[in-house]
Write a protein that holds these residues in place. Structure first.
Motif: not given
Length: 524
Positions: A485-504
């Protein structure tokens, strides 16, 4: 915890958290505003937040959260520990069945309790209190480089700066690391100048690591700078050399002795790993630890782990990612030795191993690789009060021992397996650079125990020490078993609260947002 610190943290927590709206996006805001008169009272509103930041690097007072914050990811992935518990029907992080509701915790704790406190203290200190300002910067880098080394991109330079679309932008990992170097340079210069001028040392009442010793904080910051410089050498050699040599040549130097360890005093609270191991029976020795320490006849083995009921010389570790149906199958394997009420984030021995690798890189000020390597081992031995370090370092025959699982032979790692290290202890000046690196990192891995976050990071960066791949891989082909394993996926809470910046942010990764995508500095 000491009563005075407890009251200080209660005050600052009320002040800081009272400004929150309750929405998770508020971790990206810093809407606190106090007058200068509020800063009176023995520097409480700068010192208490930084006490909090130290204590929440790992959630000292909440073992269930600490277990998800680090233990059931980095401590396992590092090859230090393994759980006998088949969480979630044995589909969990230990076998790459990554659980988003586990993996939110490192992010949440860092931003909610540490980043917010550091930025608050930094803003309150400003130009008037350069020592507190520098301290806040050092603590911020210490906390946030760990988070970047878990996820990759993080919110750092743009923390608290909301975009018109209500998003909070991330820094790519490269940009975050450049900011870490900038902030460490600023902090080191400020604190060095402050000390050289003979100014009073004012944060003794709040410092849970060095009790207000500013020189030790400078040495820690230099060592942290060297750690990060070594980390990026595979992707940006010129930048790595510049930062590394700045740390090596600083007149106050690096951490040197075991008493210099960066360890947070959480007394009288017990170490959360003690609860996980003894109260819940959720934690045991790992198979690589058994293989390497037993194979080396390492005298630190009984300082780290408890022998089994089979006998005083029998230590058993659990291999990661194996079929487990009942906890009782493996709960009789070796427990951790009960840890003192300090949480270690950097052992002084690490500084010597960093210098050894800097020497391999040809950096000015590093000195002899052989000398640094042996000093790293002896410093670790000193930390645990172990003797005969000279005999240990002369051993040019002992190697990692094949691993045998008495419960299930399909979990064995036999002699000749490519994942079983052949590296010996004794320094060989005629060895290849890669063999020298493996020696350095293997001993560094032993010495850093039980700090799994840094051990996992160094394994990903170097491929050392050699660890055993999981037997069961529940990643649905997103993580290569042989590459780990190389990393953890980005936290799901950011997908809910900060999706546009997360996509960038995700667009700055080397691949998809999953556990198989390597980080920026990860070239293995």
């Amino acid at each position: 915890m000491r009563k005075g610190i407890h009251l200080q943290l209660l005050l600052v927590t009320v002040l800081i958290l009272g400004a929150c709206t309750g929405k998770f996006t508020d971790i990206n805001k810093n809407p606190f505003d106090f007058t200068e008169s509020d800063l009176k009272g023995d520097f409480q509103l700068m010192g208490a937040p930084l006490s909090q930041a130290q204590l929440y690097l790992l959630r000292y007072n909440d073992p269930p959260t600490a277990q998800l914050q680090q233990n059931l990811n980095a401590d396992i992935f590092s090859g230090y520990m393994m759980s006998p518990t088949p969480f979630e029907g044995n589909i969990n992080n230990t076998n790459y069945g990554l659980l988003y509701y586990w993996n939110n915790h490192p992010w949440n704790e860092a931003y909610h309790w540490v980043m917010k406190a550091c930025v608050f203290a930094q803003e309150k200190a400003g130009d008037k209190y350069p020592d507190f300002y520098a301290w806040a910067l050092i603590m911020k880098v210490e906390a946030m480089h760990r988070i970047s080394d878990i996820f990759g991109p993080i919110i750092y330079n743009r923390y608290g700066k909301m975009n018109p679309d209500n998003s909070f932008d991330y820094d790519s990992q490269r940009d975050a690391y450049y900011s870490f170097f900038r902030d460490l340079d600023t902090a080191i210069n400020l604190l060095t100048d402050y000390v050289n001028r003979g100014n009073p040392q004012r944060f003794q009442a709040f410092d849970l690591v060095y009790k207000g010793d500013y020189v030790k904080w400078i040495k820690f910051a230099n060592t942290l700078r060297l750690r990060l410089a070594i980390r990026v050498n595979g992707v940006e050699k010129d930048k790595a050399r510049k930062e590394g040599e700045a740390a090596l040549k600083h007149p106050l130097g690096l951490l040197q002795e075991a008493r210099d360890n960066f360890a947070v005093d959480i007394s009288p609270v017990t170490h959360p790993l003690n609860i996980m191991c003894y109260t819940w029976a959720d934690l045991r020795m790992s198979a690589p630890m058994e293989s390497i320490l037993s194979g080396y006849k390492d005298p630190r083995l009984p300082k780290y782990f408890v022998h089994t009921d089979e006998g005083p010389e029998i230590y058993r570790g659990i291999r990661n990612g194996i079929p487990i149906s009942l906890k009782e199958q493996y709960s009789g394997y070796s427990k951790l030795v009960r840890l003192e009420n300090k949480i270690q984030f950097m052992a002084a021995a690490e500084a010597w191993f960093l210098k050894a690798e800097a020497s391999l890189n040809g950096w000015d000020g590093a000195g002899s690789a052989a000398y640094n390597y042996e000093k790293g081992i002896s410093t670790s031995f000193d930390q645990y009060g172990v003797s005969n370090v000279a005999g240990y370092m002369k051993d040019d025959t002992s190697k990692a021992r094949p691993y045998i699982d008495p419960n299930n032979r399909s979990n064995n790692v036999e002699a000749g397996n490519p994942h079983l290290s052949k590296i010996t202890i004794h320094w060989e000046e005629q060895a290849t650079p890669e063999e020298k690196l493996e020696r350095i990192i293997t001993q560094k891995w032993i010495a850093m125990f039980p700090e799994g976050q840094e051990a996992w990071t160094e394994f990903r960066r170097t491929g050392y020490p050699k660890l055993f791949p999981v037997v069961i891989n529940n990643s649905y082909n997103t993580i290569n078993t042989e590459k780990f394993i190389r990393r953890l996926p980005m936290p799901q809470i950011e997908q809910v609260t900060n999706p546009k910046a997360l996509a960038r942010a995700i667009a700055t990764l080397k691949g998809k947002d999953n556990g198989g995508t390597p980080l920026w500095w990860d070239t293995k």
